[in-house]
Design a protein around this motif. Structure first.
Motif, PDB file in Angstrom:
ATOM      1  N   PHE A  34       6.946  -4.681  10.877  1.00 54.92           N
ATOM      2  CA  PHE A  34       7.533  -4.300   9.598  1.00 54.92           C
ATOM      3  C   PHE A  34       8.993  -3.900   9.797  1.00 54.92           C
ATOM      4  O   PHE A  34       9.344  -3.360  10.846  1.00 54.92           O
ATOM      5  N   GLU A  35       9.806  -4.171   8.794  1.00 50.21           N
ATOM      6  CA  GLU A  35      11.161  -3.616   8.837  1.00 50.21           C
ATOM      7  C   GLU A  35      11.192  -2.379   7.940  1.00 50.21           C
ATOM      8  O   GLU A  35      10.607  -2.367   6.852  1.00 50.21           O
ATOM      9  N   HIS A  36      11.865  -1.353   8.449  1.00 54.28           N
ATOM     10  CA  HIS A  36      12.015  -0.089   7.705  1.00 54.28           C
ATOM     11  C   HIS A  36      13.238  -0.274   6.816  1.00 54.28           C
ATOM     12  O   HIS A  36      14.334   0.104   7.179  1.00 54.28           O
ATOM     13  N   TYR A  37      13.043  -0.868   5.648  1.00 51.00           N
ATOM     14  CA  TYR A  37      14.222  -1.321   4.887  1.00 51.00           C
ATOM     15  C   TYR A  37      14.728  -0.309   3.873  1.00 51.00           C
ATOM     16  O   TYR A  37      15.788  -0.474   3.306  1.00 51.00           O
ATOM     17  N   GLU A  38      13.965   0.747   3.652  1.00 47.33           N
ATOM     18  CA  GLU A  38      14.446   1.835   2.802  1.00 47.33           C
ATOM     19  C   GLU A  38      13.803   3.112   3.316  1.00 47.33           C
ATOM     20  O   GLU A  38      12.764   3.060   4.002  1.00 47.33           O
ATOM     21  N   VAL A  39      14.413   4.258   2.985  1.00 49.15           N
ATOM     22  CA  VAL A  39      13.931   5.562   3.445  1.00 49.15           C
ATOM     23  C   VAL A  39      12.402   5.621   3.527  1.00 49.15           C
ATOM     24  O   VAL A  39      11.849   5.997   4.555  1.00 49.15           O
ATOM     25  N   SER A  40      11.712   5.225   2.462  1.00 58.25           N
ATOM     26  CA  SER A  40      10.259   5.366   2.410  1.00 58.25           C
ATOM     27  C   SER A  40       9.534   4.027   2.343  1.00 58.25           C
ATOM     28  O   SER A  40       8.360   3.990   2.002  1.00 58.25           O
ATOM     29  N   ASN A  41      10.222   2.928   2.627  1.00 57.20           N
ATOM     30  CA  ASN A  41       9.607   1.615   2.437  1.00 57.20           C
ATOM     31  C   ASN A  41       9.722   0.694   3.646  1.00 57.20           C
ATOM     32  O   ASN A  41      10.764   0.633   4.300  1.00 57.20           O
ATOM     33  N   TYR A  42       8.616  -0.003   3.899  1.00 61.46           N
ATOM     34  CA  TYR A  42       8.502  -0.914   5.032  1.00 61.46           C
ATOM     35  C   TYR A  42       7.994  -2.248   4.498  1.00 61.46           C
ATOM     36  O   TYR A  42       7.136  -2.272   3.611  1.00 61.46           O
ATOM     37  N   ALA A  43       8.485  -3.359   5.072  1.00 58.84           N
ATOM     38  CA  ALA A  43       8.021  -4.669   4.606  1.00 58.84           C
ATOM     39  C   ALA A  43       7.943  -5.648   5.762  1.00 58.84           C
ATOM     40  O   ALA A  43       8.728  -5.561   6.708  1.00 58.84           O
TER      41      ALA A  43
ATOM     42  N   PRO B  31      -1.360  -5.181   5.383  1.00 60.60           N
ATOM     43  CA  PRO B  31      -0.672  -5.300   4.098  1.00 60.60           C
ATOM     44  C   PRO B  31       0.688  -5.976   4.318  1.00 60.60           C
ATOM     45  O   PRO B  31       1.138  -6.091   5.447  1.00 60.60           O
ATOM     46  N   ASP B  32       1.302  -6.403   3.215  1.00 56.87           N
ATOM     47  CA  ASP B  32       2.603  -7.059   3.323  1.00 56.87           C
ATOM     48  C   ASP B  32       3.756  -6.066   3.202  1.00 56.87           C
ATOM     49  O   ASP B  32       4.886  -6.350   3.573  1.00 56.87           O
ATOM     50  N   HIS B  33       3.403  -4.930   2.667  1.00 56.93           N
ATOM     51  CA  HIS B  33       4.454  -3.941   2.351  1.00 56.93           C
ATOM     52  C   HIS B  33       3.802  -2.562   2.382  1.00 56.93           C
ATOM     53  O   HIS B  33       2.620  -2.421   2.053  1.00 56.93           O
ATOM     54  N   LEU B  34       4.573  -1.570   2.774  1.00 59.08           N
ATOM     55  CA  LEU B  34       4.040  -0.223   2.889  1.00 59.08           C
ATOM     56  C   LEU B  34       5.070   0.756   2.321  1.00 59.08           C
ATOM     57  O   LEU B  34       6.243   0.705   2.704  1.00 59.08           O
ATOM     58  N   SER B  35       4.630   1.610   1.387  1.00 59.28           N
ATOM     59  CA  SER B  35       5.508   2.692   0.930  1.00 59.28           C
ATOM     60  C   SER B  35       4.878   3.990   1.412  1.00 59.28           C
ATOM     61  O   SER B  35       3.692   4.225   1.156  1.00 59.28           O
ATOM     62  N   ALA B  36       5.658   4.796   2.131  1.00 54.90           N
ATOM     63  CA  ALA B  36       5.119   6.052   2.665  1.00 54.90           C
ATOM     64  C   ALA B  36       6.029   7.189   2.242  1.00 54.90           C
ATOM     65  O   ALA B  36       7.195   7.230   2.603  1.00 54.90           O
ATOM     66  N   TYR B  37       5.459   8.088   1.441  1.00 51.65           N
ATOM     67  CA  TYR B  37       6.263   9.169   0.886  1.00 51.65           C
ATOM     68  C   TYR B  37       5.907  10.501   1.502  1.00 51.65           C
ATOM     69  O   TYR B  37       4.726  10.855   1.570  1.00 51.65           O
ATOM     70  N   GLY B  38       6.922  11.212   1.954  1.00 47.46           N
ATOM     71  CA  GLY B  38       6.703  12.590   2.360  1.00 47.46           C
ATOM     72  C   GLY B  38       6.468  13.399   1.091  1.00 47.46           C
ATOM     73  O   GLY B  38       7.168  13.218   0.090  1.00 47.46           O
TER      74      GLY B  38
ATOM     75  N   VAL C 186       0.850  -1.184   0.000  1.00 47.57           N
ATOM     76  CA  VAL C 186       0.000   0.000   0.000  1.00 47.57           C
ATOM     77  C   VAL C 186       0.891   1.242   0.000  1.00 47.57           C
ATOM     78  O   VAL C 186       1.879   1.305   0.725  1.00 47.57           O
ATOM     79  N   ASP C 187       0.556   2.219  -0.862  1.00 43.79           N
ATOM     80  CA  ASP C 187       1.277   3.509  -0.901  1.00 43.79           C
ATOM     81  C   ASP C 187       0.477   4.561  -0.150  1.00 43.79           C
ATOM     82  O   ASP C 187      -0.716   4.747  -0.430  1.00 43.79           O
ATOM     83  N   ILE C 188       1.116   5.249   0.777  1.00 43.25           N
ATOM     84  CA  ILE C 188       0.450   6.377   1.436  1.00 43.25           C
ATOM     85  C   ILE C 188       1.397   7.574   1.472  1.00 43.25           C
ATOM     86  O   ILE C 188       2.593   7.440   1.264  1.00 43.25           O
ATOM     87  N   MET C 189       0.812   8.734   1.730  1.00 35.74           N
ATOM     88  CA  MET C 189       1.620   9.960   1.741  1.00 35.74           C
ATOM     89  C   MET C 189       1.411  10.738   3.028  1.00 35.74           C
ATOM     90  O   MET C 189       0.305  10.789   3.553  1.00 35.74           O
ATOM     91  N   TYR C 190       2.506  11.369   3.499  1.00 39.14           N
ATOM     92  CA  TYR C 190       2.385  12.276   4.641  1.00 39.14           C
ATOM     93  C   TYR C 190       2.968  13.631   4.243  1.00 39.14           C
ATOM     94  O   TYR C 190       3.401  13.825   3.107  1.00 39.14           O
ATOM     95  N   GLY C 191       2.912  14.559   5.197  1.00 41.00           N
ATOM     96  CA  GLY C 191       3.357  15.915   4.852  1.00 41.00           C
ATOM     97  C   GLY C 191       2.378  16.590   3.914  1.00 41.00           C
ATOM     98  O   GLY C 191       2.717  17.576   3.249  1.00 41.00           O
ATOM     99  N   LEU C 192       1.143  16.072   3.853  1.00 39.19           N
ATOM    100  CA  LEU C 192       0.151  16.637   2.928  1.00 39.19           C
ATOM    101  C   LEU C 192      -0.481  17.896   3.511  1.00 39.19           C
ATOM    102  O   LEU C 192      -0.566  18.041   4.734  1.00 39.19           O
ATOM    103  N   PRO C 193      -0.934  18.793   2.652  1.00 43.67           N
ATOM    104  CA  PRO C 193      -1.555  20.020   3.160  1.00 43.67           C
ATOM    105  C   PRO C 193      -2.774  19.682   4.022  1.00 43.67           C
ATOM    106  O   PRO C 193      -3.626  18.891   3.611  1.00 43.67           O
ATOM    107  N   GLY C 194      -2.813  20.241   5.209  1.00 43.69           N
ATOM    108  CA  GLY C 194      -3.968  20.032   6.084  1.00 43.69           C
ATOM    109  C   GLY C 194      -3.915  18.739   6.884  1.00 43.69           C
ATOM    110  O   GLY C 194      -4.812  18.469   7.684  1.00 43.69           O
TER     111      GLY C 194
END
Lengths: 428, 596
Positions: A286-295, A240-247, A214-222
């Motif tokens: 989850f392991e935080h295996y990359e700057v914006s990725n968790y698995a 989910p099995d994997h999470l991508s979270a992008y600022g 699942v892809d989610i975003m933070y730092g969003l307006p509001g």
């Protein structure tokens, strides 16, 4: 520095569109630049014929540019959805796969991953995906347990489509939900609701998809902290099995990058959102295996790890980029030009650069250090040799707990991820 | 060539009023150079001069003009530098003339430098020929400008020439006016040689090339000359005139302008204002007003890359050959490593040297806060001169501190008097005299040099809407209540940021300084405390917060190239940073000190 030059085999009437990826930001090509020499050569393969992969297993990226609507934060190469254009694109894509398979070294490579990115790849019907994958399998050896991912948007999927994808060989779904706030979603230019997102996720599970990201975003307006932690909790509850979270980043190629956007949270709040997610995801195993990725263990994205390991990949589709040997090259971005070039029988490579050994080391460091695995300590030693001032600054990162050595490897901590560009500037 | 057929003149003007364009026209019209060549404004020959619109070095050129009376005249055009840092050079160049063309823009009217230059020309007893330029502009107001000339300058506005240097309109009349209105030079060719040095430059083959104006006598190659300020003697190798290329002639005689070479090794040996005479038959008296152009302001120059040290030294050597007012000697800084303490006439001079080093020699430099030279009387009774605040002895070893004072003259229209007095008070000025001159006032103040070297002239121009002119010369050292203000980054004093200030201003200065530094020091991995302190007492503090977030969220596939390029661009910016202890300090931080 390697020259980044434009080579437009068999075609050069229209300029390449500016945007993300391999933009033609460099000065005029040097006369000695190899891609330039190739531009005049009759090879339909352009610069890719002038290199050869160093490894045997490669990734394969397929870009599907069409979207029902372009999101306001998006800077990727997209095009408005159009049935005719889609048909022509599919024809061209098949030509491209065919042409790639006639590269002199194509017989030596095996595909380990296939990734459909976009755009909105889930606008492809299951049989269209199946045909593309079948073409790939006909032309290239594919490893038995290859990871095959498709990026999906909640509004363009169904249980039936997921089932079709699975039958075609897709074994990983990456679902872009971005937010679970129904007032925020339309402000991002999204066409789905939070409920649609949940339903899409459940549909994937119901269709038997065992690897869903699942892809989610933070730092969003509001977006405040409570809203964010709530959304993170709900998403984690889906398991989910994997999470991508992008600022959120206001990239130059996005609408917001041009117009700006009101209500962006202050930096301190964005940092809190980063940590809130990191803590919650870790607590859920989850392991935080990359700057914006968790698995969850065993569910890292194999395809994306190819990028971060600075390993090699082929690519097809408008604006798609390949990296083979020391060459990184990118296709023409406008869909019509991409199609035209292939229809004339040539690869639509619009830009390319040949990395110097020094640039390769720099990239291996800045990509590898994006991951929790980090890089072999020897790479860092090689980069810092003979530069005590820089060595001293990197030592400070260790003392500050931002960078850590484990055995023969060195990696950034979660705190280090957050300020990683400051280190990467040192390492390039 | 007789004195009666010679005219020595200069052109003075406010910036952009058309001085260079008119000079080019005069050159073209007298056939001194063809029109095509004249497209390049020859007089402002340094790139830097053209960009800044100022003349740094004086230039000179000889024009041969057949006047309407049928006779051929030699017109020597002597160009002058245009900034207060070089006012002494201007005064010497003007002293070599009998007259000046004062150019006034018909659309802009009289402006600050018009007035300042007018006063300088008056001081030099020159005949002033007002010239109204740019009459081709739609906004030109020739009559209004004539009225201004009459009212503000006390000249006859009706006698002003109205021209367009751009199109050549009226320019022939300018040549006639030079002949008709500017008096010919006076002088006795048979008397002992007496020549004024008004400029010089260094030529790698001939050594110092000296620009001279002869008032008496004559000089030929082979003559033995004496420099009156330092009693050095030289054998003249070549004399010549500028056409504008250097062209050797057999002889220069009384009233003429030209150059001479005499194996003078450094231009510093024959400085501007020097009197040259015959060794065997010296003239009785040197020209008045000779000033040994000495550096007044000192700053450390440090290479950003330590490896550039040797290259910097070579570059400084080269610049010094051509610039007698510039000095340097090696120094070391705890914060910045190995560099040089350099002396300049003023801040503009400093900026010019810095720019030339960066541009012509491709060096990246840190320039520390400029300082004047202080006199320290120690408790042991020793007298030291200190031009680097970090070298100041500890307070317990100081008996007395003295700072240099200058005597200054300000010319301005009377309406700005109140503002000028207020500014002078802020700058610790001591009033000496006031006199009414024409429609303005001439006020003399004594100022601590430290108060005026940095931004005084800019402030003066701003409060007087540009009308005030300013000139100063060194007066003496006076005891003063001074303290050393240190700047600490995370507790470590940065010697290159220390300054010496008057005790009454220390708090205000310290506060302003740390605020400015906070704005220019980028966020680092850790918090950076910026403190201003006198001795162990901290008087101001600011904090640069630690970097919160500096991360590329997405990095996949083809985007790698773009991301790498973004980082590479940041890396280029980092090259302008100097690491001081653990803190990375940008180049401009060191100059912040002088702008707060």
């Amino acid at each position: 520095m390697a020259t980044l030059s434009r080579s437009q085999p068999e075609l050069g009437a229209r300029p390449a569109a500016a945007g993300t990826g391999l933009t033609g930001a460099s000065p005029a090509p040097r006369p000695t630049s190899p891609p330039n020499v190739l531009a005049a050569a009759p090879s339909p393969h352009g610069v890719l014929a002038e290199t050869a992969p160093a490894g045997r297993e490669l990734g394969f990226y397929i870009h599907m540019p069409f979207c029902a609507k372009r999101c306001y934060y998006c800077s990727f190469n997209t095009a408005p959805m159009d049935a005719g254009a889609m048909l022509r694109y599919l024809g061209a894509l098949h030509r491209e796969v065919e042409l790639l398979s006639t590269l002199p070294w194509a017989g030596d490579v095996t595909l380990a991953t296939v990734f459909f990115g976009g755009g909105t790849p889930s606008l492809l019907a299951a049989d269209e995906v199946a045909e593309i994958l079948a073409a790939l399998r006909t032309r290239f050896p594919v490893v038995a347990d290859a990871e095959v991912s498709v990026e999906c948007n909640p509004e363009s999927v169904s249980r039936e489509k997921f089932e079709g994808y699975r039958q075609a060989g897709v074994n990983r779904i990456s679902l872009g939900i971005q937010s679970l706030d129904d007032t925020l979603l339309p402000r991002l230019g999204r066409l789905h609701s939070a409920r649609d997102a949940r339903a899409a996720f459940e549909a994937a599970r119901a269709a038997g998809c065992a690897n869903v990201s699942v892809d989610i975003m933070y730092g969003l307006p509001g977006l405040d902290l409570a809203g964010w932690t709530g959304a993170v909790q709900r998403v984690l509850d889906w398991q989910p099995d994997h999470l991508s979270a992008y600022g959120l980043t206001l990239d130059a190629g996005s609408l917001w990058g041009v117009t700006g956007v009101a209500g962006l949270p202050p930096e301190g709040l964005v940092v809190e959102q980063y940590w809130a997610l990191a803590r919650a995801a870790t607590a859920h195993g989850f392991e935080h295996y990359e700057v914006s990725n968790y698995a969850r263990p065993g569910f890292r994205s194999r395809h994306n790890q190819i990028y971060w390991r600075a390993a090699e990949y082929l690519a097809a589709g408008p604006g798609a980029c390949a990296f083979v040997g020391d060459v990184r090259c990118g296709n023409a971005k406008p869909v019509p030009r991409y199609c035209e070039t292939l229809e004339r029988g040539a690869l639509p490579i619009a830009e390319s650069e040949r990395l110097t050994p020094r640039q390769r080391l720099g990239e291996r460091l800045i990509l590898g250090l994006r991951t929790a695995d980090g890089v072999p300590a020897g790479w860092l030693t090689e980069r810092l040799a003979g530069d005590p001032a820089r060595q001293g600054r990197v030592d400070d990162w260790e003392r500050a707990g931002l960078l850590a050595r484990t055995g023969a490897r060195v990696a950034l901590s979660e705190a280090g991820f957050l300020v990683s560009d400051a280190l990467f500037v040192e390492l390039l | 060539m007789t004195l009666a057929r010679t005219r020595n003149f200069s052109i003075v003007a406010h910036i952009d009023h058309g001085k260079s364009t008119l000079a080019d026209r005069l050159l073209a019209l007298t056939g001194t150079m063809d029109a095509k060549k004249a497209v390049d404004q020859v007089l402002d020959s340094m790139d830097l001069e053209r960009e800044r619109g100022i003349t740094i070095k004086a230039h000179t050129v000889r024009l041969l003009y057949r006047a309407r009376d049928g006779a051929e005249y030699t017109l020597n055009l002597i160009d002058t530098p245009g900034h207060v840092d070089f006012s002494y050079e201007v005064s010497r160049a003007l002293a070599a003339c009998e007259g000046a063309l004062l150019i006034i823009d018909a659309a802009q009217g009289i402006e600050a430098q018009t007035l300042a230059n007018y006063y300088l020309a008056l001081d030099a007893n020159l005949t002033i020929v007002p010239v109204i330029n740019k009459i081709d502009l739609p906004a030109a107001d020739v009559e209004g400008t004539r009225n201004q000339i009459t009212e503000i300058l006390d000249l006859d506005g009706d006698e002003a020439l109205a021209i367009s240097a751009k199109y050549g309109t009226g320019v022939p009349d300018v040549l006639e006016a030079i002949v008709a209105r500017i008096p010919p030079p006076q002088g006795d060719p048979e008397a002992p040689l007496k020549a004024l040095v008004f400029d010089s430059f260094y030529d790698s083959y001939q050594g110092g090339v000296v620009y001279v104006r002869l008032t008496d006598g004559r000089v030929r190659p082979g003559a033995r000359i004496l420099l009156m300020s330092n009693s050095r003697t030289y054998d003249v190798q070549q004399v010549g005139v500028f056409t504008p290329e250097m062209r050797p002639v057999d002889e220069l005689s009384a009233g003429q302008v030209g150059y001479l070479t005499a194996s003078i090794k450094r231009v510093a040996d024959a400085k501007v204002g020097e009197t040259i005479t015959e060794a065997a038959r010296p003239t009785a008296e040197a020209f008045p007003g000779y000033r040994d152009a000495k550096p007044m302001v000192f700053a450390g120059l440090y290479p950003i890359e330590d490896t550039d040290y040797e290259a910097l030294r070579d570059a400084l050597e080269k610049l010094r050959l051509n610039d007698p007012a510039f000095s340097f000697e090696p120094e070391t800084s705890l914060a910045l490593g190995y560099g040089f303490r350099c002396g300049f006439l003023g801040l503009l001079h400093m900026e010019i040297v810095q720019e030339r080093l960066e541009r012509e020699f491709n060096l990246s430099l840190i320039v520390t806060a400029p300082s004047v030279r202080y006199k320290v009387v120690t408790t042991a009774g020793e007298v030291q001169e200190i031009d680097n605040p970090s070298k100041l002895p500890t307070p317990d070893r100081i008996e007395r501190l003295e700072e240099p004072y200058v005597r200054s003259s300000i010319f301005a229209p009377t309406e700005f008097m109140t503002a000028i007095y207020k500014l002078a008070q802020d700058k610790r000025g001591e009033h000496r005299s006031l006199e009414y001159v024409g429609r303005g006032v001439r006020i003399q103040f004594d100022f601590p040099l430290a108060e005026i070297v940095i931004d005084f002239y800019d402030k003066l121009k701003s409060i007087s809407r540009g009308y005030a002119s300013f000139d100063y010369e060194f007066a003496n050292f006076r005891p003063s209540d001074l303290v050393k203000l240190d700047i600490l980054l995370n507790g470590d004093s940065v010697d290159a940021l220390s300054i010496i200030v008057h005790r009454d201003k220390a708090y205000e200065k310290g506060k302003a300084l740390v605020e400015k530094l906070r704005a220019v020091i980028p966020r680092q991995l850790f918090e950076v405390a910026i403190q201003a302190a006198i001795g162990s007492r901290v008087i101001a503090r600011e904090t640069v917060k630690a970097m919160g977030k500096n991360v590329t969220a997405k990095c996949y596939g083809g985007d790698i190239t773009r991301k790498r390029k973004l980082l590479e661009r940041q890396k280029e910016g980092k090259k302008r940073m100097k690491q001081v202890g653990k803190v990375e300090v940008p180049q401009e931080a060191f100059l912040t000190v002088l702008k707060s």
